[in-house]
Design a protein around this motif. Structure first.
Motif, PDB file in Angstrom:
ATOM      1  N   ARG A  26       0.823  -1.195   0.000  1.00 43.95           N
ATOM      2  CA  ARG A  26       0.000   0.000   0.000  1.00 43.95           C
ATOM      3  C   ARG A  26       0.868   1.260   0.000  1.00 43.95           C
ATOM      4  O   ARG A  26       0.556   2.241  -0.681  1.00 43.95           O
ATOM      5  CB  ARG A  26      -0.925   0.018   1.220  1.00 43.95           C
ATOM      6  CG  ARG A  26      -2.113  -0.924   1.143  1.00 43.95           C
ATOM      7  CD  ARG A  26      -3.048  -0.616  -0.029  1.00 43.95           C
ATOM      8  NE  ARG A  26      -3.401   0.784  -0.122  1.00 43.95           N
ATOM      9  CZ  ARG A  26      -4.389   1.368   0.551  1.00 43.95           C
ATOM     10  NH1 ARG A  26      -5.158   0.646   1.360  1.00 43.95           N
ATOM     11  NH2 ARG A  26      -4.649   2.651   0.398  1.00 43.95           N
ATOM     12  N   TYR A  27       1.948   1.254   0.750  1.00 40.88           N
ATOM     13  CA  TYR A  27       2.862   2.394   0.774  1.00 40.88           C
ATOM     14  C   TYR A  27       3.434   2.671  -0.611  1.00 40.88           C
ATOM     15  O   TYR A  27       3.706   3.826  -0.959  1.00 40.88           O
ATOM     16  CB  TYR A  27       4.000   2.143   1.767  1.00 40.88           C
ATOM     17  CG  TYR A  27       3.804   2.807   3.108  1.00 40.88           C
ATOM     18  CD1 TYR A  27       4.389   4.034   3.398  1.00 40.88           C
ATOM     19  CD2 TYR A  27       3.042   2.206   4.103  1.00 40.88           C
ATOM     20  CE1 TYR A  27       4.208   4.642   4.633  1.00 40.88           C
ATOM     21  CE2 TYR A  27       2.864   2.802   5.341  1.00 40.88           C
ATOM     22  CZ  TYR A  27       3.447   4.024   5.597  1.00 40.88           C
ATOM     23  OH  TYR A  27       3.264   4.630   6.819  1.00 40.88           O
ATOM     24  N   LEU A  69       1.029   3.128  12.581  1.00 44.09           N
ATOM     25  CA  LEU A  69       0.135   3.249  13.728  1.00 44.09           C
ATOM     26  C   LEU A  69       0.341   4.568  14.463  1.00 44.09           C
ATOM     27  O   LEU A  69      -0.617   5.174  14.960  1.00 44.09           O
ATOM     28  CB  LEU A  69       0.342   2.068  14.675  1.00 44.09           C
ATOM     29  CG  LEU A  69      -0.031   0.691  14.096  1.00 44.09           C
ATOM     30  CD1 LEU A  69       0.243  -0.411  15.103  1.00 44.09           C
ATOM     31  CD2 LEU A  69      -1.492   0.663  13.651  1.00 44.09           C
ATOM     32  N   GLU A  70       1.569   5.016  14.540  1.00 47.73           N
ATOM     33  CA  GLU A  70       1.848   6.309  15.167  1.00 47.73           C
ATOM     34  C   GLU A  70       1.249   7.455  14.349  1.00 47.73           C
ATOM     35  O   GLU A  70       0.757   8.441  14.910  1.00 47.73           O
ATOM     36  CB  GLU A  70       3.358   6.502  15.320  1.00 47.73           C
ATOM     37  CG  GLU A  70       3.971   5.584  16.366  1.00 47.73           C
ATOM     38  CD  GLU A  70       5.481   5.675  16.423  1.00 47.73           C
ATOM     39  OE1 GLU A  70       6.053   5.236  17.439  1.00 47.73           O
ATOM     40  OE2 GLU A  70       6.084   6.173  15.439  1.00 47.73           O
ATOM     41  N   ASP A 102      -6.270   2.717   8.697  1.00 53.72           N
ATOM     42  CA  ASP A 102      -6.883   3.218   7.467  1.00 53.72           C
ATOM     43  C   ASP A 102      -6.286   2.582   6.217  1.00 53.72           C
ATOM     44  O   ASP A 102      -6.971   2.417   5.210  1.00 53.72           O
ATOM     45  CB  ASP A 102      -6.722   4.743   7.392  1.00 53.72           C
ATOM     46  CG  ASP A 102      -7.572   5.463   8.429  1.00 53.72           C
ATOM     47  OD1 ASP A 102      -8.514   4.837   8.946  1.00 53.72           O
ATOM     48  OD2 ASP A 102      -7.287   6.636   8.723  1.00 53.72           O
ATOM     49  N   LEU A 103      -5.009   2.224   6.283  1.00 51.91           N
ATOM     50  CA  LEU A 103      -4.341   1.670   5.114  1.00 51.91           C
ATOM     51  C   LEU A 103      -4.814   0.262   4.771  1.00 51.91           C
ATOM     52  O   LEU A 103      -4.757  -0.159   3.616  1.00 51.91           O
ATOM     53  CB  LEU A 103      -2.823   1.652   5.324  1.00 51.91           C
ATOM     54  CG  LEU A 103      -2.111   3.006   5.166  1.00 51.91           C
ATOM     55  CD1 LEU A 103      -0.676   2.909   5.655  1.00 51.91           C
ATOM     56  CD2 LEU A 103      -2.145   3.454   3.709  1.00 51.91           C
ATOM     57  N   SER A 107      -9.122  -3.460   2.988  1.00 58.14           N
ATOM     58  CA  SER A 107      -8.476  -4.416   2.083  1.00 58.14           C
ATOM     59  C   SER A 107      -8.631  -5.857   2.542  1.00 58.14           C
ATOM     60  O   SER A 107      -8.289  -6.778   1.801  1.00 58.14           O
ATOM     61  CB  SER A 107      -6.986  -4.094   1.947  1.00 58.14           C
ATOM     62  OG  SER A 107      -6.791  -2.797   1.447  1.00 58.14           O
ATOM     63  N   ILE A 108      -9.116  -6.057   3.772  1.00 58.11           N
ATOM     64  CA  ILE A 108      -9.151  -7.406   4.356  1.00 58.11           C
ATOM     65  C   ILE A 108     -10.542  -8.009   4.208  1.00 58.11           C
ATOM     66  O   ILE A 108     -11.541  -7.397   4.585  1.00 58.11           O
ATOM     67  CB  ILE A 108      -8.755  -7.364   5.845  1.00 58.11           C
ATOM     68  CG1 ILE A 108      -7.363  -6.758   6.014  1.00 58.11           C
ATOM     69  CG2 ILE A 108      -8.795  -8.764   6.443  1.00 58.11           C
ATOM     70  CD1 ILE A 108      -6.946  -6.567   7.450  1.00 58.11           C
ATOM     71  N   ARG A 109     -10.590  -9.206   3.670  1.00 57.21           N
ATOM     72  CA  ARG A 109     -11.836  -9.950   3.538  1.00 57.21           C
ATOM     73  C   ARG A 109     -11.765 -11.187   4.422  1.00 57.21           C
ATOM     74  O   ARG A 109     -11.077 -12.166   4.123  1.00 57.21           O
ATOM     75  CB  ARG A 109     -12.078 -10.324   2.078  1.00 57.21           C
ATOM     76  CG  ARG A 109     -12.228  -9.100   1.172  1.00 57.21           C
ATOM     77  CD  ARG A 109     -12.550  -9.475  -0.257  1.00 57.21           C
ATOM     78  NE  ARG A 109     -13.760 -10.307  -0.347  1.00 57.21           N
ATOM     79  CZ  ARG A 109     -14.300 -10.697  -1.494  1.00 57.21           C
ATOM     80  NH1 ARG A 109     -13.757 -10.324  -2.643  1.00 57.21           N
ATOM     81  NH2 ARG A 109     -15.377 -11.460  -1.501  1.00 57.21           N
ATOM     82  N   LEU A 110     -12.462 -11.106   5.570  1.00 50.44           N
ATOM     83  CA  LEU A 110     -12.441 -12.192   6.544  1.00 50.44           C
ATOM     84  C   LEU A 110     -13.405 -13.305   6.146  1.00 50.44           C
ATOM     85  O   LEU A 110     -14.275 -13.125   5.295  1.00 50.44           O
ATOM     86  CB  LEU A 110     -12.810 -11.644   7.923  1.00 50.44           C
ATOM     87  CG  LEU A 110     -11.902 -10.550   8.497  1.00 50.44           C
ATOM     88  CD1 LEU A 110     -12.463 -10.028   9.813  1.00 50.44           C
ATOM     89  CD2 LEU A 110     -10.476 -11.063   8.677  1.00 50.44           C
TER      90      LEU A 110
END
Length: 429
Positions: A26-27, A69-70, A102-103, A107-110
């Motif tokens: 993502r970065y 996270l910071e 937020d990043l 994007s995660i599909r559980l």
């Protein structure tokens, strides 16, 4: 193979390495989707969450993750680099927060399992070694467990790159002699524990005052044996039979000379002490197990060893016999796997070379990433990272996985000097 952003990357598994891969991607501007078959990020870590890791936080997290996270929460303070956490603490203080950032959160599909991966215009046997195969993307069939009614919905997903970070946890090897299923094992496997149960907590009642057979000669087995011995202090009727393959060793766990992981060495000493001293633990070596039967009437197991002797009768079985990678969902891809470890061939060759050159190769601290080239598979733009990249090997380290991520994206992005970790502040000491 060099692929420019914003190409689409499918990541299989939202464990520690899967989350870190997604963050790195993502970065760099890639589109990312993570498919996690569990109901939460790092679901496999939660399975052994009560266990304390050997390695400190600084070896299990990236400066990129902490920086993210910071940036999201100015009041966030990560664990110190030297702090040694349990699996649950690692999830609570880092992995879950990373997944909710937020990043990554969108994007995660559980509860979504990857069923099959292929190329829409090429079957497995077509285009072998031809560059044209790499010019076509991947097609993934995924299955989502929707709602509480158990309904399963299937759909296709297209990706330019696939990175398999699904690990090996939950794919236990057989307990039978020589790795062959023992007689009756297929019928009893669902009753056998293959992991690290919460012996002093949620599952205490199942094991206290009972006779448990622990199979294995690694640190997972040593952890279970020491916890069961602790359980026996409160309930002296608790018994443990510790079964390892026959060897010339005087003790079940070989200590690593000058081990810098203090908790690992302490565990080895404790387990060896229980195995060699009078008490609740009986250590036994064997050539293997030939049969296992669960007896419904008495609610116990009958274990027949390869040796000609009476069977062992126990209430519980904990089998820490190692895990193996699941390659079933990429069967239609041209992935060359090692005949020994079942890991991707290039990396497996490098790891086997290490073993031949170093007597310390079983120590996870000696493991390093072997560079981006070692991560290439025979299927263009398909990669295997994390514990699964070691196949059946058990000495993978999260620190090595982070190095793999860095090295992989030098290839994907086409920049040898690319290192996002080096641009971030170090994790606080």
């Amino acid at each position: 193979m060099h692929v420019e952003p914003p190409a689409t990357i499918a990541i299989i598994g939202a464990g520690p390495i899967g989350l870190e891969v997604a963050l790195y991607a993502r970065y760099l501007g890639y589109k990312v989707t993570i498919f996690e078959r569990g109901g939460s990020p790092a679901a496999n870590v939660r399975e052994w969450g009560h266990v304390r890791l050997f390695t400190p936080f600084g070896m299990n997290a990236s400066p990129l993750g902490v920086a993210a996270l910071e940036a999201q929460d100015p009041e966030f303070q990560s664990p110190s680099a030297q702090e040694v956490l349990t699996g649950n603490e690692l999830c609570d203080s880092y992995l879950d927060l990373l997944a909710a950032s937020d990043l990554l959160i969108d994007s995660i599909r559980l509860d979504t399992r990857v069923i099959s991966i292929g190329r829409p215009n090429y079957r497995k046997g077509q285009g072998t070694g031809k560059p044209e195969r790499a010019e076509h993307g991947f097609r993934l069939l995924v299955e989502n467990r929707a709602g509480n009614d158990g309904e399963h919905n299937e759909e296709f997903f297209a990706a330019d790159i696939v990175i398999d970070c699904s690990g090996t946890f939950g794919n236990a090897c057989a307990i039978g002699q020589g790795g062959v299923l023992a007689k009756g094992e297929r019928q009893t496997r669902e009753r056998i524990e293959f992991g690290l149960p919460d012996l002093l907590g949620a599952q205490r009642q199942q094991y206290a005052g009972k006779h448990t057979l622990v199979i294995g000669a690694g640190y997972s087995a040593a952890t279970n044996v020491t916890l069961l011995a602790d359980l026996a202090e409160g309930d002296p009727s608790t018994q443990v039979t510790w079964l390892t393959l026959a060897s010339n060793q005087e003790l079940p766990i070989s200590r690593i000379p000058d081990d810098t992981l203090i908790k690992r060495d302490s565990l080895a000493q404790q387990a060896n002490h229980f195995a060699s001293s009078p008490g609740p633990v009986t250590w036994k070596t064997t050539a293997g197990i030939t049969a296992v039967t669960y007896r419904e009437q008495s609610s116990d197991f009958e274990i027949q060893l390869a040796e000609e002797e009476p069977p062992i009768i126990v209430d519980n079985i904990i089998a820490n016999v190692g895990c193996q990678p699941d390659s079933s969902f990429f069967r239609e891809l041209q992935v060359h796997q090692c005949y020994s470890s079942e890991g991707p061939m290039k990396l497996a060759s490098a790891l086997l070379s290490d073993k031949s050159e170093s007597d310390d190769s079983t120590d996870c601290l000696t493991q390093v990433s072997h560079g981006g080239e070692s991560l290439l598979t025979s299927e263009p733009n398909f990669y295997i990272l994390g514990a699964k990249s070691y196949g059946r090997g058990s000495n993978f380290l999260l620190r090595t996985g982070l190095e793999q991520i860095r090295d992989l994206f030098t290839l994907i992005r086409g920049r040898e000097d690319l290192d996002l970790y080096a641009t971030m502040p170090a994790i606080r000491t």
